[in-house]
Scaffold this motif. Structure first.
Motif, PDB file in Angstrom:
ATOM      1  N   THR A   1      95.479  85.660  45.229  1.00  0.00           N
ATOM      2  CA  THR A   1      95.622  86.966  44.573  1.00  0.00           C
ATOM      3  C   THR A   1      95.074  86.970  43.145  1.00  0.00           C
ATOM      4  OG1 THR A   1      97.846  86.300  43.952  1.00  0.00           O
ATOM      5  CG2 THR A   1      97.656  87.714  45.893  1.00  0.00           C
TER       6      THR A   1
ATOM      7  N   ASP B   1      89.934  84.194  40.625  1.00  0.00           N
ATOM      8  CA  ASP B   1      89.039  83.289  41.355  1.00  0.00           C
ATOM      9  C   ASP B   1      89.317  83.336  42.844  1.00  0.00           C
ATOM     10  OD1 ASP B   1      88.358  82.637  38.800  1.00  0.00           O
ATOM     11  OD2 ASP B   1      88.717  80.481  38.994  1.00  0.00           O
TER      12      ASP B   1
ATOM     13  N   ARG C   1     102.700  84.004  47.156  1.00  0.00           N
ATOM     14  CA  ARG C   1     104.068  83.583  46.852  1.00  0.00           C
ATOM     15  C   ARG C   1     104.988  84.787  46.665  1.00  0.00           C
ATOM     16  NH1 ARG C   1     105.006  83.069  40.681  1.00  0.00           N
ATOM     17  NH2 ARG C   1     103.465  84.559  39.966  1.00  0.00           N
TER      18      ARG C   1
ATOM     19  N   ASN D   1     105.505  90.431  47.218  1.00  0.00           N
ATOM     20  CA  ASN D   1     104.572  90.294  46.083  1.00  0.00           C
ATOM     21  C   ASN D   1     103.746  91.588  45.944  1.00  0.00           C
ATOM     22  OD1 ASN D   1     102.234  89.644  44.525  1.00  0.00           O
ATOM     23  ND2 ASN D   1     102.631  87.471  44.866  1.00  0.00           N
TER      24      ASN D   1
ATOM     25  N   LYS E   1     101.024  92.173  44.720  1.00  0.00           N
ATOM     26  CA  LYS E   1      99.563  92.042  44.858  1.00  0.00           C
ATOM     27  C   LYS E   1      99.112  92.040  46.322  1.00  0.00           C
ATOM     28  CE  LYS E   1      98.911  89.789  40.445  1.00  0.00           C
ATOM     29  NZ  LYS E   1      98.758  88.484  39.822  1.00  0.00           N
TER      30      LYS E   1
ATOM     31  N   ASP F   1     104.676  78.687  48.519  1.00  0.00           N
ATOM     32  CA  ASP F   1     104.678  78.449  47.073  1.00  0.00           C
ATOM     33  C   ASP F   1     104.308  76.988  46.845  1.00  0.00           C
ATOM     34  OD1 ASP F   1     105.738  77.929  44.343  1.00  0.00           O
ATOM     35  OD2 ASP F   1     106.491  79.983  44.563  1.00  0.00           O
TER      36      ASP F   1
ATOM     37  N   SER G   1      98.437  80.184  34.696  1.00  0.00           N
ATOM     38  CA  SER G   1      97.126  79.921  34.098  1.00  0.00           C
ATOM     39  C   SER G   1      96.973  80.459  32.676  1.00  0.00           C
ATOM     40  CB  SER G   1      96.035  80.524  34.991  1.00  0.00           C
ATOM     41  OG  SER G   1      95.994  81.919  34.823  1.00  0.00           O
TER      42      SER G   1
ATOM     43  N   TYR H   1     100.063  73.845  29.139  1.00  0.00           N
ATOM     44  CA  TYR H   1      99.164  74.130  30.267  1.00  0.00           C
ATOM     45  C   TYR H   1      98.107  73.028  30.383  1.00  0.00           C
ATOM     46  CZ  TYR H   1      95.176  76.294  32.669  1.00  0.00           C
ATOM     47  OH  TYR H   1      94.115  76.541  33.514  1.00  0.00           O
TER      48      TYR H   1
END
Ligand code: NAP
Ligand code: G4F
Length: 334
Positions: free
Chosen positions: A10, A13, A33, A37, A39, A56, A82, A151
């Protein structure tokens, strides 16, 4: 017909990669996940041929079920938290998802390989954020990693775990060290999209200015559509390996603003941009510029879209989106 399993389908990329693989005739399975959701409707609308699986990367048993359902020849692990700024506020969660999730999916890939007798190939979405306080310029595959955010640290863990599974278990596991890549599908929290949306809204008279953080940071920005081709090419090689994917050009946020405002005919943006401490980071990655000559030589990969074309494409797309919102509101009588 080859079969591919994509985590993070989703995301920016994930959508471009699923599109590319469908064009190439793959059967594509996307891991989504969460409960209900939001999306999923977007994914179904844009790419109705993607088979949606729930799961997940924090949950190994959900991954094993996804492998059993999809029986993949190729696995692309794009799922992650991200957003770098968010990772300081949610360091534990970012470590678990962006770092620990990689171990889960590598383990699921190995278990699936050993039980099925097939040889699935694995791609890990590593990041130029791992270079952090850069120890060499331009950055290449051999450059010492010095991450500057939770991250970045989590990505280093995932990167080395991918190499470790390759070396320990002879898994065909490759890692793409991708520099920043953007598109009209980029999340609104990232600086390029934040700027392109704001510029479109300013041009349409919907807002006056935009608040940003560090305008001096330099990034090597490419187009996401070009970068997913490199992911696919890595898994077509006989030997798994690690590759830097970048344009080899770097630009400041100021240069991004020049091009974005220029696209709507505003040459002097100084009164339109407010610098706001809230968007400064505890530790900044000042400069990223990648050397992707290995990807060029081995994969035959080169970026196609230039920085100016990319930023202009994003502003034009946001102008269309913002105008459609105005039209929708007018139709609804607001
Ligand atoms: P993105 O738009 O933020 O997408 C991240 C994806 O990960 C989303 O589909 C998200 O699902 C999913 N996800 C989050 N937590 C998950 C979990 N616990 N289990 C399964 N999936 C989960 O990121 P992107 O820009 O497409 O980047 C793709 C990958 O490349 C990420 O790993 C990113 O860190 C890495 N990367 C990106 C860049 C770049 O410049 N774009 C550069 C280097 C590396 P929801 O939609 O449900 O939130
Ligand atoms: O767009 P950004 O948030 O991307 P960042 O931190 O470089 O991370 C992205 O690229 C990485 C690859 O290098 C990926 F691994 C990662 O997942 C993500 O896709 O910020 C870019 C630069 C930073 O220097 C930031 O300090 O823009 C600067 N910036 C200035 N003002 C801002 C803002 N960033 C954001 N997001 N919002 C601002 O208002």
């Amino acid at each position: 017909m080859k079969r591919a399993l994509i985590t993070g389908v989703t995301g920016q990329d994930g959508l471009y990669l699923a599109e590319l693989l469908l064009e190439k005739g793959y059967e594509v399975y996307g891991l989504v996940r969460g409960q209900n959701n939001p999306k999923i409707p977007m994914l179904r609308r844009i790419l109705p041929d993607v088979h949606i699986l729930t799961g997940d990367i924090l949950d190994l048993s959900s991954l094993m079920r996804a492998f059993a359902a999809s029986r993949p020849d190729e696995v692309y692990n794009l799922g992650a938290i991200s957003y770098v700024a968010y990772s300081w506020e949610n360091a534990r969660l970012t470590t678990d998802v962006t770092g620990g999730g990689v171990l889960n999916i590598l383990e699921a890939t190995r278990l699936y390989r050993d039980s099925s007798g097939t040889e699935p190939r694995f791609y890990q979405a590593s990041s130029s954020e791992m270079f952090g306080k850069v120890q060499e310029t331009p950055q290449r595959e051999s450059t010492l990693l010095w991450p500057r955010s939770p991250y970045g640290v989590a990505k280093v863990y995932g990167h080395y775990m991918t190499i470790n599974y390759r070396e320990s278990y002879d898994l065909h596991a490759s890692s793409g060290i991708l520099f920043n890549h953007e598109s009209p599908r980029r999340g609104p929290e990232f600086v390029t999209r934040k700027v392109s949306t704001a510029v479109a809204r300013i041009a349409l008279g919907l807002q006056d200015s935009v608040a940003l953080g560090n305008l001096d940071a330099k990034r090597d920005w490419g187009f996401a559509g070009d970068y997913v081709e490199a992911m696919w090419l890595m898994l077509q090689q006989d030997k798994a390996d690690d590759y830097v994917i970048s344009t080899g050009e770097t630009h400041t946020i100021r240069e991004l603003l020049d091009v974005a405002f220029g696209a709507v005919g505003i040459d002097d943006w100084s009164s339109r941009v407010k610098v706001d401490e809230r968007f400064m980071r505890p530790a900044e990655v000042d400069l990223l510029i990648g050397d992707s000559s290995k990807a060029h030589e081995v994969l035959g990969w080169k970026p196609r879209v230039s920085f100016e074309e990319l930023v202009t494409m994003m502003v034009e797309s946001d102008l269309v989106e913002q105008k459609a919102r105005i039209d929708g509101r007018n139709r609804d009588g607001h």
